[in-house]
Design a protein around this motif. Structure first.
Motif, PDB file in Angstrom:
ATOM      1  N   ILE A 236       0.826  -1.215   0.000  1.00 26.64           N
ATOM      2  CA  ILE A 236       0.000   0.000   0.000  1.00 26.64           C
ATOM      3  C   ILE A 236       0.858   1.262   0.000  1.00 26.64           C
ATOM      4  CG2 ILE A 236      -1.971  -1.108   1.131  1.00 26.64           C
ATOM      5  CD1 ILE A 236      -1.113   0.226   3.755  1.00 26.64           C
ATOM      6  N   LYS A 237       2.173   1.100  -0.154  1.00 28.60           N
ATOM      7  CA  LYS A 237       3.036   2.288  -0.140  1.00 28.60           C
ATOM      8  C   LYS A 237       3.816   2.413  -1.450  1.00 28.60           C
ATOM      9  CE  LYS A 237       2.179   4.267   3.842  1.00 28.60           C
ATOM     10  NZ  LYS A 237       1.561   5.595   3.880  1.00 28.60           N
ATOM     11  N   ALA A 238       4.433   3.564  -1.647  1.00 33.79           N
ATOM     12  CA  ALA A 238       5.110   3.868  -2.906  1.00 33.79           C
ATOM     13  C   ALA A 238       6.353   2.997  -3.091  1.00 33.79           C
ATOM     14  CB  ALA A 238       5.490   5.339  -2.946  1.00 33.79           C
TER      15      ALA A 238
ATOM     16  N   MET B  84       6.654   6.136   7.395  1.00 33.12           N
ATOM     17  CA  MET B  84       6.152   6.743   8.636  1.00 33.12           C
ATOM     18  C   MET B  84       5.086   7.774   8.279  1.00 33.12           C
ATOM     19  SD  MET B  84       8.977   9.524   9.736  1.00 33.12           S
ATOM     20  CE  MET B  84       8.618  11.132   9.085  1.00 33.12           C
ATOM     21  N   ASP B  85       3.942   7.676   8.917  1.00 38.27           N
ATOM     22  CA  ASP B  85       2.905   8.695   8.766  1.00 38.27           C
ATOM     23  C   ASP B  85       2.696   9.339  10.127  1.00 38.27           C
ATOM     24  OD1 ASP B  85       2.570   8.063   6.138  1.00 38.27           O
ATOM     25  OD2 ASP B  85       0.478   7.430   6.294  1.00 38.27           O
ATOM     26  N   VAL B  86       2.657  10.649  10.164  1.00 33.28           N
ATOM     27  CA  VAL B  86       2.359  11.350  11.416  1.00 33.28           C
ATOM     28  C   VAL B  86       0.880  11.713  11.395  1.00 33.28           C
ATOM     29  CG1 VAL B  86       2.906  13.324  12.885  1.00 33.28           C
ATOM     30  CG2 VAL B  86       4.710  12.274  11.494  1.00 33.28           C
TER      31      VAL B  86
ATOM     32  N   GLY C 232      -5.990  13.715  10.983  1.00 37.11           N
ATOM     33  CA  GLY C 232      -5.522  12.457  10.407  1.00 37.11           C
ATOM     34  C   GLY C 232      -4.099  12.669   9.933  1.00 37.11           C
ATOM     35  N   GLU C 233      -3.781  12.176   8.723  1.00 35.64           N
ATOM     36  CA  GLU C 233      -2.389  12.259   8.251  1.00 35.64           C
ATOM     37  C   GLU C 233      -1.995  13.701   7.974  1.00 35.64           C
ATOM     38  OE1 GLU C 233      -1.296   9.842   4.832  1.00 35.64           O
ATOM     39  OE2 GLU C 233       0.273  11.299   4.375  1.00 35.64           O
ATOM     40  N   ILE C 234      -0.939  14.146   8.650  1.00 34.26           N
ATOM     41  CA  ILE C 234      -0.418  15.493   8.386  1.00 34.26           C
ATOM     42  C   ILE C 234       0.930  15.391   7.677  1.00 34.26           C
ATOM     43  CG2 ILE C 234       0.682  15.784  10.658  1.00 34.26           C
ATOM     44  CD1 ILE C 234      -0.422  18.715  10.568  1.00 34.26           C
ATOM     45  N   ILE C 235       1.655  14.298   7.954  1.00 33.04           N
ATOM     46  CA  ILE C 235       2.960  14.056   7.328  1.00 33.04           C
ATOM     47  C   ILE C 235       3.007  12.622   6.830  1.00 33.04           C
ATOM     48  CG2 ILE C 235       5.403  13.614   7.862  1.00 33.04           C
ATOM     49  CD1 ILE C 235       5.398  16.025   9.673  1.00 33.04           C
ATOM     50  N   GLY C 236       3.552  12.433   5.626  1.00 36.06           N
ATOM     51  CA  GLY C 236       3.832  11.089   5.132  1.00 36.06           C
ATOM     52  C   GLY C 236       5.279  11.048   4.698  1.00 36.06           C
ATOM     53  N   GLY C 237       6.021  10.038   5.150  1.00 36.80           N
ATOM     54  CA  GLY C 237       7.422   9.987   4.759  1.00 36.80           C
ATOM     55  C   GLY C 237       7.977   8.585   4.848  1.00 36.80           C
TER      56      GLY C 237
HETATM   57 MN    MN Z   1       0.689   9.492   2.623  1.00 39.64          MN
END
Ligand code: MN
Ligand code: ATP
Length: 489
Positions: free
Chosen positions: A376-378, A403-405, A411-416
């Motif tokens: 489900i991730k890149a 990592m998702d913050v 909800g999601e504010i950061i995706g990394g």
């Molecule tokens: Mn994301």
């Protein structure tokens, strides 16, 4: 200076001095002996009150001083007789720059709905709420640049027009100069993009990350801060078609360094806003309290805006793996009672209802979720060595160092993630998900020549502004929102 910004004037309060202020009339009030004009120039949420004696101003002039009119007022600053302000201006002269016909000017001194204000986005910065939001937005942008500069990052401008449609982060807007009605076609009857401006298909960027990585692999620590475009048809309160994204990318950072940076970074910029936007935040805090009073008891939030911001900067974010989070969610009350709209099990992408349960109900703190399922991730996320297992010894599929913050109310504010730095693994993963490695030859070169562990993340700027201002809709934290079927102004 030909005039005094009201923000400076109220701070310095040079009682006795004769000064000129310029701004827009918020209200005009007449009593038996005097007329009171509340003037605002956008430099602060606070108005300056200007006072003239009855009869002092010509009838014709007085008639034109209505809400929304633009004036220059000269007068002596004196201590205020009335309650509500420390100083006021004793008017000696008024110049009217522009009138605002009260029959036609849509912003009258009463509470307007946010929906209505969205329809007059060209005027809404003149309201208290929007001017406060826009000043806070500015302060946050400044704090972000300051944070990175203070911490040895270089600001890298990545392209807005890109030819790589391989980032997999969402639907793209096409950029073309071809004739929309009769585009040139090739032998297969498809549009011949070799005749287009760039000689190939191009789009507006959905993320600066891939180019950001190139910068990090040369400069060490970089960040981007630019507009990002997604043509996804998501009519939510958290999605825009055009938004601003901040994407730091760091050589030699692994997943944990990335998490530490993300947490320190958001806390620092929120602290900056608390220190530098006290008046605006107090205003929005109050606004939210009023709004909460109209809600049912059980729907009211436990913390006010200022309390919530204080809470976030003074508590450690909870860190756990996706697999641990799934365990919590599967055993949660809403899952057992069938209250989640979407099913939750290992392998699914978490919906915002799940993220918000974890943050708002279970932990009551910001949460960093890590090690998501690979599927489900890149493609560029670093692969974990062993598949996920839970505390009962169940074995699941492969995971990546994502990592998702997650933030309350957002909800999601950061995706990394940490990025895959092994060329063979990266190429194999691209082929699995159907991305031509040749199309991204330049990206793969960083893994061919001097590869190193590196990591980064993307913060949606408007989601941060949404959180800090306590506004409910992302369209109300950007001056001119772009969303499906909406591009006026
Ligand atoms: Mn994301
Ligand atoms: P979501 O699942 O909420 O749609 P995403 O997983 O598509 O987000 P990423 O591709 O990880 O988002 O982008 C990084 C960050 O950019 C997100 O964490 C979010 O803060 C922000 N973001 C993503 N899409 C949008 C959007 N359409 N409008 C505003 N901000 C967005």
């Amino acid at each position: 200076m030909s005039y005094f910004p009201i923000q400076q004037l109220l701070k310095a309060a040079p009682v006795g001095a004769t000064i000129t202020v310029k701004g827009w009339v918020r209200t005009k009030r007449e009593s038996k002996n005097a007329v009171f004009i509340a003037l605002n120039d956008g430099s602060t949420i606070n108005n300056i009150q200007a006072v003239a004696e009855t009869g002092q101003l010509a009838e014709e002039t007085l008639k034109l001083i209505t809400t929304g009119a633009c004036l220059a007022i000269t007068g002596q600053l004196v201590e205020s007789q009335g309650a509500g302000q420390a100083v006021e201006l004793k008017i000696s002269d008024v110049t009217i720059y522009g009138t605002a016909d009260p029959e036609k000017y849509p912003l009258q001194p009463k509470r307007h709905s946010l929906e209505f204000l969205r329809e007059i986005a060209h005027l809404r910065p003149r309201t208290n709420t929007f001017s406060a939001v826009l000043r806070i937005r500015h302060a946050l942008a400044f704090a972000i640049h300051k944070y990175f500069n203070d911490n040895g990052f270089y600001y890298l401008n990545t392209p807005i027009i890109t030819a790589s449609d391989a980032e997999g982060a969402g639907e793209m807007f096409r950029v073309t100069t071809l004739d929309a009605i009769k585009p040139p076609l090739n032998e297969d009857g498809k549009v011949d993009y070799s005749l287009d401006f760039f000689g190939r298909e191009t789009n507006l960027t959905v993320s600066g990350q891939l180019e950001g990585e190139l910068g990090a692999m040369a400069l060490g620590k970089i960040y981007t801060f630019g507009p990002t475009f997604r043509a996804e048809n998501s009519n939510t309160t958290r999605h825009l078609a055009e938004f601003w994204m901040i994407e730091p990318e760091m050589a030699f950072f692994e997943l944990e360094d990335n998490m530490n940076l993300a947490e320190d970074f958001v806390k620092t910029v929120i602290r900056y806003a608390l220190q530098h936007c006290a008046d605006d935040l107090a205003f929005l805090d109050n606004r939210l309290k009023e709004e909460e009073k109209t809600k049912k008891k059980e729907e009211q939030s436990e913390l006010g805006l200022l309390e919530k911001l204080q809470f976030v900067i003074s508590n450690e974010f909870v860190r756990l793996t996706y697999t641990e989070a799934i365990d919590i969610l599967v055993n949660s009350k809403p899952a057992k009672k069938g209250q989640f709209q979407y099913e939750v099990k290992w392998g699914v992408d978490l919906q915002s209802e799940h993220e918000r349960y974890l943050v708002e109900k279970h932990f009551k703190k910001p949460v960093i979720l890590t090690n998501y399922p690979r599927e489900i991730k890149a493609f560029y996320m670093k692969q974990d060595d062993a598949p996920a297992t839970n505390s009962r010894g169940d074995v699941f599929g492969p995971t990546v160092r994502a990592m998702d913050v997650l933030f309350p109310g957002i909800g999601e504010i950061i995706g990394g993630s940490q990025r895959e730095d092994d060329l063979d693994k990266l190429v194999a993963r691209m082929q699995e998900v159907g991305i031509e490695p040749e199309a991204l030859w330049w990206y793969l070169d960083t893994r061919r020549f001097g590869s190193a562990p590196h990591a980064g993340f993307g913060l949606g700027f408007e989601r941060l502004v949404l959180f800090v201002t306590g506004m409910g809709n992302i369209r109300d934290v950007i001056p001119f929102p772009r969303a499906p079927k909406s591009a006026e102004f």
